[in-house]
Design an enzyme around this catalytic site. Structure first.
Site, PDB file in Angstrom:
ATOM      1  N   ALA A   1      51.000  59.305  42.087  1.00 47.60           N
ATOM      2  CA  ALA A   1      50.767  57.903  42.428  1.00 47.60           C
ATOM      3  C   ALA A   1      49.390  57.471  41.935  1.00 47.60           C
ATOM      4  CB  ALA A   1      50.867  57.688  43.940  1.00 47.60           C
ATOM      5  N   CYS A   2      49.372  56.397  41.149  1.00 51.22           N
ATOM      6  CA  CYS A   2      48.097  55.814  40.724  1.00 51.22           C
ATOM      7  C   CYS A   2      48.125  54.329  41.033  1.00 51.22           C
ATOM      8  CB  CYS A   2      47.818  56.082  39.245  1.00 51.22           C
ATOM      9  SG  CYS A   2      48.843  55.123  38.113  1.00 51.22           S
ATOM     10  N   ASP A   3      47.083  53.650  40.661  1.00 43.87           N
ATOM     11  CA  ASP A   3      46.943  52.242  41.023  1.00 43.87           C
ATOM     12  C   ASP A   3      48.087  51.403  40.483  1.00 43.87           C
ATOM     13  OD1 ASP A   3      45.529  50.147  42.264  1.00 43.87           O
ATOM     14  OD2 ASP A   3      44.685  49.535  40.346  1.00 43.87           O
TER      15      ASP A   3
END
Length: 598
Positions: A393-395
């Protein structure tokens, strides 16, 4: 105690800022393709485009005024309350759209989430009170009536406020540009990027403003403030020349990914490792924006990702030299400043690996220290026994997390681990579920924990780092070996490891020497000497010098390692054939192996 409370408060504030910024960018990111489509149609088919076409150009205004705001509002409503929220958000934004002749992107980012929130609250109050058989009637009329009311509210209340705000902001931006002060914005933009607010700043603020400016002027410099790949390129080039250890070795690959792939997040760990390098990023950003402003250039539409390829695709006709000049100036200035910092910094923390988590268990195994038994291994991997799915999960849920997921997916596949999918997503779309392992950047760890409190979490400084990925693979692999029967089988297999006569030579298609730590040079030399042995007897079996991560777990590989690395290898792979030797350069087993290889 007071200091601790202050730290928690700062962390909480930072998390809230990131969350707000992500909410803005998350409405834009899924719709980047629509922005690109609109930008390409505008650049190619408008009157001043490459191939003017009046018929096709009629698409430009409807896409700008209706399609893109509706898509943004739809996504914004869905973020809050799934499909019901999305539909109400799209209805609500129509009141803002029809009451204005400017692109209502900011209005869409208000009305979309507002519509979703109102629908959610309405359902919480009334949905449980609906009589059986009237559910569909309630669903359709409640969302329709609420959407109607919000559209009217948007027409008479939100629209005038957004128009006034847009006019004020546009005049402010125009004034800043006219006095050549826009470059100072990079003093704030560059640190925000490194704190993983790049998507929030770019797609949440600059892109909507840039589209409005481009709609009237044909181009906008605002598209370049965050997307310019020059500052990051300059920093990575400085590490290529003046870096040490892993930073120097990894910088060339990172520079290619950052400049051509547009994944700016890849250079953030380099800056975080030496915070003073933020000055290089700021200097590059300011000088690049100043050059763009001086040359009066900009882009037709958003360049996402911030790749030089995307930038050039969105460059107006006749502006290519100006754009390349600005990118080059930003890269040169950031390189010079970063080089001075790296040359004068005597802190001794140049190695990127010092910013990445150490994998203590594998280090111990590779150096011949005590290795846990099957029972001890079972205790160390207890947390992994319920893992059914791994999510990065990233921005934005795109560039960096996709690369990390791809890297780990390859390791999982090579280790022979099945039925555990590895995917990636945006952090705001995480959903709590059983058996979930979430891997995210350290800066986003708090938010990931809030979204999925029941999941197992791992935080990394760099999605391209393999240390913690090795730990994940090792623990998942060990799970399949802690069963008593499997452990017994592995023990018997290990006892036969050094008996060259026990190998299935008919199956061997390749001989691999595995290097690790201080044995890198020895493994390289050993592979060369062994290849010469085979050549002298007229055998053409491939001989390779490899890292442990690059192996394929199948019987066709004969792997030769030192005794210190054997146990680590056996935990990672189960199908390969292994021979461990005391000395990679000289081993009595080599003559027998060469004689019996096909």
């Amino acid at each position: 105690m007071e200091a601790k409370a202050t730290k928690v408060q700062k962390s909480s504030f930072k998390t809230k800022v990131q969350k707000f910024g992500t909410s803005l960018s998350s409405m834009i990111m899924p719709n980047i393709s629509s922005l690109i489509a609109w930008g390409l149609i505008t650049a190619i088919f408008m009157a001043a485009g490459w191939w003017p076409n009046a018929k096709i150009a009629t698409l430009i205004n409807p896409m700008k005024l209706y399609l893109i705001p509706l898509l943004i509002a739809y996504v914004g409503g869905r973020m809050v309350y799934e499909e019901r929220g999305a539909v109400v958000g799209a209805i609500a934004v129509m009141g803002v759209i029809v009451g204005s002749n400017i692109p209502m992107f900011l209005g869409a980012m208000i009305m979309g989430p507002l519509g979703g929130w109102c629908m959610k609250k309405f359902d919480q109050v009334f949905k449980d009170k609906v009589k059986t058989g009237f559910e569909m009637l309630y669903d359709n009329f409640s969302s329709g009536i609420l959407g109607m009311l919000l559209a009217i509210f948007g027409l008479f209340i939100v629209n005038p406020l957004v128009v006034a705000g847009n006019n004020l902001i546009s005049k402010g931006v125009d004034w800043i540009i006219s006095i050549h002060m826009l470059p100072l914005a990079n003093i704030f933009i560059e640190p925000a990027k490194v704190l993983f607010l790049n998507n929030a700043v770019g797609n949440g603020i600059l892109v909507p403003l840039g589209i409005q400016q481009s709609a009237s002027a044909g181009k906008s410099i605002l598209f370049l403030l965050e997307a310019d790949p020059g500052p990051g390129l300059g920093i990575l080039l400085a590490f290529m020349v003046f870096g040490k250890g892993m930073t120097k070795a990894s910088a060339p690959g990172a520079a290619i990914i950052q400049f051509f792939g547009g994944v700016h997040e890849i250079y953030f760990p380099y800056v975080l490792m030496k915070p003073s390098l933020i000055l290089a990023a700021i200097a590059g950003g300011v000088s690049g924006t100043f050059t763009f402003s001086l040359l009066e250039t900009g882009l037709k539409a958003a360049a996402s990702p911030g790749s030089i390829i995307a930038v050039l695709l969105m460059t107006p006709k006749g502006n290519y030299l100006q754009i390349l000049t600005g990118v080059a100036v930003a890269a040169i200035v950031s390189f010079v400043v970063a080089a001075l910092i790296l040359k004068t910094d005597k802190s001794g923390t140049d190695d990127l690996s010092e910013k990445q988590a150490k994998m203590e268990q594998m280090k111990a195994e590779s150096k011949g220290k005590d290795v846990p038994s099957a029972q001890t291994a079972a205790q160390s991997v207890k947390a992994y026994k319920d893992v059914k799915r791994i999510i990065f999960a990233c921005d934005a849920g795109m560039g960096s997390s996709a690369m990390g997921a791809s890297l780990l997916r390859d390791k999982v596949k090579k280790a022979g681990i099945k039925n555990i999918p590895v995917t990636n997503t945006a952090i705001n779309r995480l959903k709590d579920e059983d058996g979930l392992l979430v891997i995210t950047q350290a800066e986003l760890a708090d938010r990931a924990s809030q979204k999925t409190p029941n999941a197992m979490h791992i935080a990394v400084d760099n999605f391209l780092s393999s240390n913690k990925y090795d730990e994940v693979v090792l623990n998942l692999k060990t799970l399949s070996q802690i069963d008593p029967q499997v452990a017994e089988k592995e023990t018997k297999s290990a006892q036969n490891t050094n008996q060259a006569g026990q190998l299935d030579y008919q199956a061997i298609k390749e001989v691999d020497f595995i290097h690790h730590d201080q044995h890198v040079g020895s493994a390289t030399m050993a592979a060369s000497l062994f290849k010469d042995r085979l050549k002298k007897v007229g055998k053409n079996v491939p001989v390779k010098n490899m890292e442990i991560d690059d192996l394929d777990d199948d019987q066709g590989h004969l792997v030769i390692v030192t005794k210190e690395a054997e146990k680590n290898l056996k935990l990672r792979y189960t199908k390969i054939q292994v021979v461990s030797v005391a000395n990679l350069l000289e081993a009595k087993e080599y003559d027998y192996i060469v004689e019996h290889l096909a």
